[in-house]
Design a protein around this motif. Sequence first.
Motif, PDB file in Angstrom:
ATOM      1  N   GLU A   1     114.139  32.035  -3.428  1.00  0.00           N
ATOM      2  CA  GLU A   1     113.589  31.458  -2.206  1.00  0.00           C
ATOM      3  C   GLU A   1     112.079  31.283  -2.385  1.00  0.00           C
ATOM      4  N   GLU A   2     111.508  30.370  -1.614  1.00  0.00           N
ATOM      5  CA  GLU A   2     110.084  30.078  -1.763  1.00  0.00           C
ATOM      6  C   GLU A   2     109.218  31.309  -1.540  1.00  0.00           C
ATOM      7  N   ASP A   3     109.581  32.146  -0.569  1.00  0.00           N
ATOM      8  CA  ASP A   3     108.762  33.331  -0.297  1.00  0.00           C
ATOM      9  C   ASP A   3     108.932  34.413  -1.362  1.00  0.00           C
ATOM     10  N   GLU A   4     109.941  34.235  -2.259  1.00  0.00           N
ATOM     11  CA  GLU A   4     110.129  35.188  -3.335  1.00  0.00           C
ATOM     12  C   GLU A   4     109.383  34.790  -4.608  1.00  0.00           C
TER      13      GLU A   4
ATOM     14  N   MET B   1     106.442  34.780  -5.378  1.00  0.00           N
ATOM     15  CA  MET B   1     105.117  35.389  -5.319  1.00  0.00           C
ATOM     16  C   MET B   1     105.149  36.679  -6.114  1.00  0.00           C
TER      17      MET B   1
ATOM     18  N   GLN C   1     100.452  39.194  -5.309  1.00  0.00           N
ATOM     19  CA  GLN C   1     100.809  38.131  -4.367  1.00  0.00           C
ATOM     20  C   GLN C   1     100.371  36.739  -4.814  1.00  0.00           C
TER      21      GLN C   1
END
Length: 203
Positions: free
Chosen positions: A55-58, A60, A65
């Motif tokens: 997923e996009e938020d993963e 990082m 971060q």
Amino acid sequence: MPGAGEVFNEAEDILDEHDKALLATSASVKKEKAKPKRRPLPAQLPRVEVVVDLEEDEKMCDCCQSPLHKMGESSSEALEFVPAHIKVIKTIRPKYTCRHCEREGIESVVKTALMPATAIPKSIATPSLLSQIIMCKYQFGLPLYRQETMLGDIGIELSRQTMSSWMLRCADLLSPLYQRLKDVLLSQPVIHGDETPLNVINA
């Protein structure tokens, strides 16, 4: 012919033989054997790529971060079986007539294209269906009554009597090919044949 027990227990028998072979060789072979390599699936088979991504938020870094960058990818292949695809071929032949002749009271000729040639005229059997029935019956020993049941399971009502009639018609159609093959075979100095018996029924 193998008995029912042999037919249904074939996989277990093969596994048992494999296990026995492993036990027989494990005593003499001490070092670890290299893992056997699986043969790649045939390159000519069509392939569908399924991308399983984060997923996009993963995407990082868990530490700082910062955005992650793609360094490569891993892939694996699995073989999927697609059941038989059956469709109906609807042949449409437009009809044409002359409006001028109709207005003038002249008899107009209706024109339409000729019906394409078929293996068995006025039947629903296409060459692909006939070849499938022939292959199942004569190559794989699947009697017509079982093919009738299989087709019925997918909603197609096709009696064994109809298929039997088709087989007789196909025998007539293929008789020139049969005769040619026979002539070629009999012209050879030596012929090898498979005389393994196979129990069949008349249906």
